[in-house]
Design a protein around this motif. Structure first.
Motif, PDB file in Angstrom:
ATOM      1  N   ASP A   7       0.841  -1.316  -0.026  1.00  0.00           N
ATOM      2  CA  ASP A   7      -0.035  -0.114  -0.050  1.00  0.00           C
ATOM      3  C   ASP A   7       1.048   1.262  -0.191  1.00  0.00           C
ATOM      4  O   ASP A   7       2.063   1.086   0.592  1.00  0.00           O
ATOM      5  N   ASP A 134     -12.201  -0.782   4.298  1.00  0.00           N
ATOM      6  CA  ASP A 134     -12.850  -0.763   5.565  1.00  0.00           C
ATOM      7  C   ASP A 134     -14.317  -1.619   5.339  1.00  0.00           C
ATOM      8  O   ASP A 134     -14.381  -2.422   6.235  1.00  0.00           O
ATOM      9  N   ARG A 144     -10.122  -3.900  12.344  1.00  0.00           N
ATOM     10  CA  ARG A 144      -9.419  -2.869  12.261  1.00  0.00           C
ATOM     11  C   ARG A 144      -9.446  -1.676  13.233  1.00  0.00           C
ATOM     12  O   ARG A 144      -9.275  -0.595  13.094  1.00  0.00           O
ATOM     13  N   ARG A 147      -7.024   0.950  13.555  1.00  0.00           N
ATOM     14  CA  ARG A 147      -6.432   1.945  12.467  1.00  0.00           C
ATOM     15  C   ARG A 147      -7.348   3.102  12.552  1.00  0.00           C
ATOM     16  O   ARG A 147      -8.584   3.328  12.419  1.00  0.00           O
ATOM     17  N   HIS A 150      -5.113   6.195   7.884  1.00  0.00           N
ATOM     18  CA  HIS A 150      -4.571   5.338   6.966  1.00  0.00           C
ATOM     19  C   HIS A 150      -2.928   5.240   7.102  1.00  0.00           C
ATOM     20  O   HIS A 150      -2.139   6.434   7.586  1.00  0.00           O
ATOM     21  N   ASP A 155      -2.193  -0.555   6.657  1.00  0.00           N
ATOM     22  CA  ASP A 155      -3.236  -1.082   5.549  1.00  0.00           C
ATOM     23  C   ASP A 155      -2.964  -2.189   4.747  1.00  0.00           C
ATOM     24  O   ASP A 155      -3.526  -3.141   4.190  1.00  0.00           O
TER      25      ASP A 155
END
Length: 234
Positions: A7, A134, A144, A147, A150, A155
């Motif tokens: 990512d 998501d 997640r 998180r 980002h 990710d």
């Protein structure tokens, strides 16, 4: 089979308009299992960081000011990528920025033949549904909660879990267990090489024999005594 799940984070949406790559995170997987090897780097984009982009990933111009240029880390990054397939979510976006940076430092672009796009896989599996990272993590029960913003490596870690689910999920684990068992048998001997137990004999009791004989005595002209049983296939 070796694959790299990766990512990127950037200053914006379009490298052709001057946006730059500022972070890349990569996870190595072999046969859909993470090996623990990762590559992660921040890069100085040599330009300002738009506020809307900073709100997404939290990387400020000040934070990135002392980070190396992409050109200074490109050799290490390419060595990690090797010639493996590269898996990303909305992969054309990430490939676009990666190849733009490679062009800027006079390196060969990475062929799109190596690209695996998990958005395309998700659209095929779940047409009409939401296909954001998501949304798909929620669909497949991937945690997640840690998180907040980002981050390329975070990710990529989530995407690695999602990729396994999109390409077979826990069924893959069954194969891996079988493989591990076979590998173990090489060192300890075949798993099925065990001492066979003797056949268990079930003998009727005297009471059961008496009850059976009494039941037979109640039958009227049974076929097995009349000689009228036809041979098999007759």
């Amino acid at each position: 089979m070796r694959e790299i799940i990766f990512d990127t984070e950037t200053t914006g949406l379009d490298p052709l308009k001057g946006d730059r790559l500022v972070e890349i995170g990569c996870i190595e997987m072999v046969n859909r299992v993470a090996t623990g090897r990762t590559y992660h780097a921040y890069f100085n984009p040599q330009r300002s960081m738009p506020m809307e982009a900073e709100r997404v990933h939290g990387l400020s111009e000040k934070f990135l000011s002392d980070k190396p240029l992409f050109a200074h880390g490109v050799e290490e990054m390419l060595a990690f990528l090797g010639d493996s397939a590269l898996v990303a979510h909305n992969a054309r976006f990430d490939f676009g920025f990666l190849n733009a940076e490679l062009r800027l430092c006079n390196r060969a672009e990475i062929s799109l033949d190596r690209m695996v796009d998990t958005v395309a896989i998700a659209r095929n599996l779940h047409p009409g549904a939401k296909h954001s990272l998501d949304a798909l993590c929620s669909r497949y029960g991937i945690d997640r909660s840690h998180r907040v913003k980002h981050g390329a490596l975070l990710d990529a870690e989530l995407l690695a879990q999602l990729y396994v689910e999109l390409t077979g999920g826990r069924q893959i684990g069954l194969t891996l267990v079988e493989t591990a068992m076979m590998e173990t048998s090489v060192a300890t001997g075949p798993i099925l090489d065990r001492i066979a137990r003797p056949v268990r004999v079930f003998t009727p009791s005297a009471e059961e024999i008496t009850r059976h004989q009494a039941f037979i005595a109640t039958l009227s002209d049974p076929l097995w005594l009349s000689g009228q049983i036809e041979p098999a296939g007759g």
